[in-house]
Design a protein around this motif. Structure first.
Motif, mmCIF file in Angstrom:
data_model
loop_
_atom_site.group_PDB
_atom_site.id
_atom_site.type_symbol
_atom_site.label_atom_id
_atom_site.label_comp_id
_atom_site.label_asym_id
_atom_site.label_seq_id
_atom_site.Cartn_x
_atom_site.Cartn_y
_atom_site.Cartn_z
ATOM 1 N N UNK A 151 0.835 -1.202 0.000
ATOM 2 C CA UNK A 151 0.000 0.000 0.000
ATOM 3 C C UNK A 151 0.871 1.254 0.000
ATOM 4 N N UNK A 152 1.894 1.243 0.841
ATOM 5 C CA UNK A 152 2.864 2.338 0.923
ATOM 6 C C UNK A 152 3.538 2.544 -0.434
ATOM 7 N N UNK A 153 3.971 1.437 -1.056
ATOM 8 C CA UNK A 153 4.684 1.496 -2.339
ATOM 9 C C UNK A 153 3.810 2.070 -3.441
ATOM 10 N N UNK A 154 2.563 1.602 -3.538
ATOM 11 C CA UNK A 154 1.648 2.077 -4.588
ATOM 12 C C UNK A 154 1.383 3.573 -4.448
ATOM 13 N N UNK B 277 -6.097 3.879 -16.090
ATOM 14 C CA UNK B 277 -6.458 2.973 -17.187
ATOM 15 C C UNK B 277 -5.375 1.920 -17.423
ATOM 16 N N UNK B 278 -4.124 2.300 -17.267
ATOM 17 C CA UNK B 278 -3.024 1.328 -17.386
ATOM 18 C C UNK B 278 -3.174 0.256 -16.311
ATOM 19 N N UNK B 279 -3.456 0.695 -15.073
ATOM 20 C CA UNK B 279 -3.679 -0.251 -13.965
ATOM 21 C C UNK B 279 -4.831 -1.190 -14.283
ATOM 22 N N UNK C 153 2.109 -3.887 -11.578
ATOM 23 C CA UNK C 153 2.299 -5.127 -10.806
ATOM 24 C C UNK C 153 2.056 -4.860 -9.322
ATOM 25 N N UNK C 154 2.586 -3.740 -8.824
ATOM 26 C CA UNK C 154 2.383 -3.367 -7.415
ATOM 27 C C UNK C 154 0.892 -3.171 -7.113
#
Length: 349
Positions: free
Chosen positions: A29-32, A55-57, A243-244
């Motif tokens: 969560x922190x990383x995203x 949209x990429x996600x 990915x994250x």
């Protein structure tokens, strides 16, 4: 080792696993959050296209979920009729797309620390919308607590050094859409016995989000991207970021499934404090004493809300356990009465 030793080993293993799930979720969560801020902020990677990023996600998550469900067959798809999909999943997909769009847009205008402070309003929004849709009963004590959280966030906003009205409107809009989505999940899905795990959730909801976001993207961001000849798609940056985002969805399921929703709420508070510290020390965002004072008030209100929820759950479980012996004793009395009646009938014959 005796039985006591074996028991303590089992308890210790469970505790270690629980803390591991919490650590994984906090890390992802922190990383995203930090990664999204890095990509969207004009002073960092300088790619201020929140709809495109979302949209990429969604495109990545849709494709991967489709592969896991239909090709690898890791999970079974939920039995879903067209009518249920259109009336239940599509509205949730619309709200989710709006929530993600606005929350990602806020990173362009607000600091990470201030965004986490504004997110403390989520219980207020969920409770208020729950009362409006009659999923929550109005209680003066709970509403007083909600007002204390709002008061704390207002103080934090007053002390914000880099206050941006448009950014605040975006983040508050994101909170409202997300709270409405959470309430509608209970009304449109849970009440009908439909439950999703993260993979099936992305399998059904992510394509909806992608479709809804394509409309504002064509109007707002596509013309700008078309005219920006210097932009080249960075597969490493956007690939690792996607990915994250996907792994975070899996981590949510892992955390709630193996511990509880309350554990996730408590872990969320720890994550927020870590993000505020990171925002201040590494990104060099200004965090004022008034900021912190307001957030502490909101934090105490959220803590009390979580505590009250836990007590209510414990009371419900206690009621269920108390009802079970009564049901069993009632059945025994009925059986005995039935036996007496049959014996009496036999003696009369």
């Amino acid at each position: 080792m005796g039985k006591g030793g074996a028991l303590s080993e089992g308890v210790l293993k469970k505790i270690i696993l629980s803390y591991t799930y919490v650590a994984i979720w906090i890390f992802l969560s922190f990383t995203v959050i930090v990664y999204n801020k890095y990509i969207l902020d004009r002073k960092m990677y300088n790619w201020p296209y929140p709809i495109s990023l979302t949209m990429i996600h969604m495109g990545f998550c849709s494709s991967l979920a489709y592969f896991l469900v239909n090709v690898v067959k890791m999970v079974e798809p939920v039995q879903m009729t067209r009518d249920v999909y259109l009336k239940s999943v599509v509205p949730i997909g619309l709200l989710y797309s709006l929530s993600l769009w606005l929350s990602n847009s806020a990173y362009i205008y607000l600091s990470v620390s201030f965004i986490q402070m504004l997110k403390a309003l989520m219980p207020v929004a969920v409770y208020s919308i729950g009362v409006m849709f009659k999923k929550e009963s109005f209680k003066t004590q709970t509403m007083t607590n909600m007002l204390s959280i709002s008061f704390g966030v207002a103080i934090a906003a007053y002390g914000e050094a880099q206050f941006n009205t448009f950014g605040v409107v975006l983040q508050l809009g994101a909170v409202c859409f997300e709270a409405t989505r959470l309430v509608l999940i209970q009304i449109l899905l849970t009440s009908k016995g439909i439950t999703f795990n993260p993979i099936t959730s992305l399998y059904y909801v992510a394509p909806c989000c992608l479709a809804f976001l394509s409309v504002p993207w064509m109007i707002v961001e596509f013309p700008k991207l078309r005219d920006t000849s210097s932009f080249h798609f960075d597969y490493f940056i956007f690939g690792t970021n996607s990915i994250c985002a996907f792994l975070l969805n899996l981590a949510v399921f892992l955390l709630v499934g193996k511990t509880s929703a309350l554990t996730m709420n408590v872990a969320g508070v720890v994550k927020d404090w870590l993000l505020i510290a990171f925002s201040w020390s590494v990104i060099k965002d200004t965090v004022t004493p008034i900021n912190l004072f307001g957030y502490v008030i909101a934090f105490l209100g959220v803590g009390y809300y979580n505590h009250a929820k836990l007590q209510a759950l414990k009371a419900k479980e206690a009621e269920k356990k108390a009802a079970l012996p009564d049901d069993e004793s009632g059945k025994l009395l009925e059986e005995r009465e039935g036996e007496k009646s049959s014996r009496k009938a036999e003696s009369d014959n």
